[in-house]
Design an enzyme around this catalytic site. Structure first.
Site, PDB file in Angstrom:
ATOM      1  N   ARG A 226      39.277  34.533 100.330  1.00 36.79           N
ATOM      2  CA  ARG A 226      39.682  34.551  98.917  1.00 36.79           C
ATOM      3  C   ARG A 226      40.487  35.817  98.628  1.00 36.79           C
ATOM      4  NH1 ARG A 226      33.751  33.182  97.413  1.00 36.79           N
ATOM      5  NH2 ARG A 226      33.810  30.913  97.480  1.00 36.79           N
ATOM      6  N   PHE A 242      39.720  21.232  96.012  1.00 32.25           N
ATOM      7  CA  PHE A 242      38.293  21.322  96.363  1.00 32.25           C
ATOM      8  C   PHE A 242      37.749  22.672  95.869  1.00 32.25           C
ATOM      9  CE2 PHE A 242      40.626  19.035  99.693  1.00 32.25           C
ATOM     10  CZ  PHE A 242      39.980  17.816  99.729  1.00 32.25           C
ATOM     11  N   ASP A 264      38.919  19.344  91.685  1.00 28.98           N
ATOM     12  CA  ASP A 264      37.696  18.945  92.400  1.00 28.98           C
ATOM     13  C   ASP A 264      37.294  17.581  91.849  1.00 28.98           C
ATOM     14  OD1 ASP A 264      35.322  20.780  94.033  1.00 28.98           O
ATOM     15  OD2 ASP A 264      34.714  18.853  93.161  1.00 28.98           O
ATOM     16  N   SER A 265      36.748  16.745  92.716  1.00 24.61           N
ATOM     17  CA  SER A 265      36.377  15.402  92.243  1.00 24.61           C
ATOM     18  C   SER A 265      35.134  15.448  91.355  1.00 24.61           C
ATOM     19  CB  SER A 265      36.146  14.472  93.434  1.00 24.61           C
ATOM     20  OG  SER A 265      35.168  15.021  94.277  1.00 24.61           O
ATOM     21  N   ASP A 312      40.351  23.417 100.893  1.00 23.38           N
ATOM     22  CA  ASP A 312      39.043  23.817 101.443  1.00 23.38           C
ATOM     23  C   ASP A 312      38.038  22.680 101.240  1.00 23.38           C
ATOM     24  OD1 ASP A 312      36.966  25.301 102.514  1.00 23.38           O
ATOM     25  OD2 ASP A 312      36.516  26.327 100.624  1.00 23.38           O
ATOM     26  N   CYS A 352      35.282  23.445 107.575  1.00 28.52           N
ATOM     27  CA  CYS A 352      33.973  24.077 107.762  1.00 28.52           C
ATOM     28  C   CYS A 352      33.056  23.174 108.589  1.00 28.52           C
ATOM     29  CB  CYS A 352      33.342  24.427 106.411  1.00 28.52           C
ATOM     30  SG  CYS A 352      33.084  23.006 105.355  1.00 28.52           S
TER      31      CYS A 352
HETATM   32  N1  SAH Z   1      36.552  26.056  97.964  1.00 28.73           N
HETATM   33  C1  SAH Z   1      35.214  26.120  97.447  1.00 28.73           C
HETATM   34  C2  SAH Z   1      34.214  25.352  98.269  1.00 28.73           C
HETATM   35  C3  SAH Z   1      34.547  23.881  98.440  1.00 28.73           C
HETATM   36  S1  SAH Z   1      33.165  22.893  98.702  1.00 28.73           S
HETATM   37  C4  SAH Z   1      34.787  27.570  97.282  1.00 28.73           C
HETATM   38  O1  SAH Z   1      35.532  28.476  97.665  1.00 28.73           O
HETATM   39  O2  SAH Z   1      33.695  27.805  96.777  1.00 28.73           O
HETATM   40  C5  SAH Z   1      33.867  21.301  98.669  1.00 28.73           C
HETATM   41  C6  SAH Z   1      34.161  20.738  97.295  1.00 28.73           C
HETATM   42  O3  SAH Z   1      34.937  19.568  97.490  1.00 28.73           O
HETATM   43  C7  SAH Z   1      32.947  20.306  96.473  1.00 28.73           C
HETATM   44  O4  SAH Z   1      32.951  20.989  95.248  1.00 28.73           O
HETATM   45  C8  SAH Z   1      33.144  18.795  96.247  1.00 28.73           C
HETATM   46  O5  SAH Z   1      32.788  18.375  94.937  1.00 28.73           O
HETATM   47  C9  SAH Z   1      34.623  18.647  96.455  1.00 28.73           C
HETATM   48  N2  SAH Z   1      35.068  17.322  96.925  1.00 28.73           N
HETATM   49  C10 SAH Z   1      34.506  16.506  97.831  1.00 28.73           C
HETATM   50  N3  SAH Z   1      35.271  15.423  98.038  1.00 28.73           N
HETATM   51  C11 SAH Z   1      36.370  15.565  97.254  1.00 28.73           C
HETATM   52  C12 SAH Z   1      37.549  14.783  97.023  1.00 28.73           C
HETATM   53  N4  SAH Z   1      37.746  13.639  97.694  1.00 28.73           N
HETATM   54  N5  SAH Z   1      38.462  15.242  96.160  1.00 28.73           N
HETATM   55  C13 SAH Z   1      38.275  16.402  95.499  1.00 28.73           C
HETATM   56  N6  SAH Z   1      37.184  17.175  95.660  1.00 28.73           N
HETATM   57  C14 SAH Z   1      36.246  16.763  96.528  1.00 28.73           C
END
Ligand code: SAH
Length: 408
Positions: A226, A242, A264-265, A312, A352
């Site tokens: 970050r 995400f 985010d979804s 991510d 990850c």
């Molecule tokens: N980048 C974040 C961590 C991501 S965790 C950080 O730095 O804290 C993964 C995230 O992806 C979750 O919040 C989940 O809700 C989201 N997610 C999962 N599938 C998804 C999709 N198809 N489209 C958008 N978001 C999604």
């Protein structure tokens, strides 16, 4: 049924013996004993319960060490390779102190950063245990029955460490323990109570919801990455896919981004992101957010709008069996970003998934780049921060992979 098939060591621990030749990886300190490596796997009517401490011996009877027993493909997670070391309260206190000692070498915690990982499982020689610290609160996650049974000892040791200043310990293992073990873990405070849900990371503030959030409430593993996003954000139009709690978005705003869009979804994630942005930059109109599927968002988005994109996603491969699909998923996702990112754009892309190797991930991104026919160069190769150390004897502990790409 025949009972007492299990022999015991002099100090009373059940003794599990390895098949011939199966001691090799343990002699190289790999901390997992697979059930197939044992001459006999304890059954339900044996006097060994999941979570019990067991001694492990080579075929010739030499005792290799002690670990936590569990029914499953990993039968024992080794806690010590010293046959004489006793795993008791003092043992846990010592291991936790060593973990805190490493964090102090890393300068954690400090005035700017109060959110960090104190225990990273095998990386801290405590397989099955994760401890994240948020200010005066520690959040424990047990991934093995043995650590579940040790939770109170661990919580007491955490609050007893003078340097750390931990006053509350929250236990959160309802989703991390094997369901079949029927432990019925309940999430809740083991020690203390709610103090504050705000922690800092590099001087930025984040509200952390360990009660309802994913994992321990925050992804502490992206801290260094970050910060790197922050360094590249000046004047850029950032898309944080995400976003979860909005970590990357807050850093991009702090770094002087022209605009930041968080996607985010999950609507819950979007409200957490909005709250964290407001906490740091109240009323800042550079930020907008959208609760949408990432793939759909990228499909309908105009080309060339964003010149810094962060991908991510959650782990696409939770198991080896779905590796092929996962690699396809990474390729498809990255192809969409290559298609849309503005010339001179910077793409931060992550995986990850523990089951996906660095090489496999890079190959998936390479395929996506080739498909776009754009000129792509690797600027940085990223991984997890130092408070998520990788035990050199347990390479599986290296799970976070990232590439920073310059896309012309
Ligand atoms: N980048 C974040 C961590 C991501 S965790 C950080 O730095 O804290 C993964 C995230 O992806 C979750 O919040 C989940 O809700 C989201 N997610 C999962 N599938 C998804 C999709 N198809 N489209 C958008 N978001 C999604």
């Amino acid at each position: 049924m025949m009972k007492n098939r299990i022999t015991r060591t002099e100090n009373g621990l059940p003794l599990l013996t390895l098949r011939k030749g199966k001691e090799e990886s343990l002699d190289r300190f790999h901390p997992w004993v697979f059930s197939g490596a044992l001459t006999y796997m304890p059954q339900e009517d044996d006097e060994v319960e999941e979570g019990d401490l067991v001694a492990v011996a080579a075929a010739d009877g030499r005792i290799i060490g002690t670990g936590h027993f569990q029914i499953g493909s990993i039968a024992v997670r080794m806690l010590t390779f010293d046959a004489a070391e006793v795993v008791d309260k003092e043992f846990f206190a010592k291991r936790l102190e060593a973990a805190a000692g490493l964090r102090s070498v890393l300068g954690l915690p400090n005035a700017e950063t109060t959110a960090f990982r104190l225990v990273h499982g095998e990386g801290d020689f405590l397989p099955g245990l994760v401890v994240d610290v948020y200010g005066e609160t520690a959040v424990i996650q047990a991934h093995s029955p043995g650590m579940h049974f040790a939770r109170k000892t661990i919580a007491e040791a955490l609050t007893a460490m003078p340097g750390l200043g931990i006053k509350s310990v929250y236990y959160k293992s309802e989703t991390t323990l094997p369901y079949k073990a029927r432990l019925d873990p309940e999430n809740g405070y083991l020690i203390g109570d709610f103090i504050s849900d705000t922690a800092t990371e590099n001087g930025l503030r984040f509200r952390i919801d360990w009660l309802r959030g994913q994992k321990t409430g925050f992804f502490v593993d992206q801290r260094d990455n970050r910060a790197l996003v922050g360094r590249y954000s000046r004047g850029r139009s950032v898309l944080n896919m995400f976003c979860y709690t909005g970590g990357f978005s807050v850093y991009a705003l702090a770094g002087g981004a022209r605009s930041v869009v968080s996607v985010d979804s999950s609507a819950k994630a979007i409200s957490l992101t909005d709250a964290n942005v407001a906490l740091n930059f109240p009323g800042d109109t550079r930020h907008t957010s959208s609760a949408e599927d990432a793939f759909k968002y990228l499909d309908t988005m105009e080309k060339g709008v964003h010149d810094l994109i962060i991908l991510d996603p959650p782990a696409f491969a939770k198991h080896r069996s779905v590796l092929r699909n996962a690699l396809q998923g990474y390729r498809r996702l990255n192809a969409k970003a290559f298609d849309k990112i503005a010339p001179g754009g910077i793409l931060f892309t992550f995986s990850c998934s523990q089951a996906v190797s660095k090489e496999q991930f890079r190959l998936a991104v390479f395929s996506a780049a080739a498909q776009s026919r754009r000129r792509v160069r690797i600027l940085h190769q990223l991984t997890q921060p130092a408070d998520h150390p990788v035990n050199i004897y347990h390479p599986e502990g290296e799970y976070l992979k990232g590439l920073v790409l310059y896309v012309e």
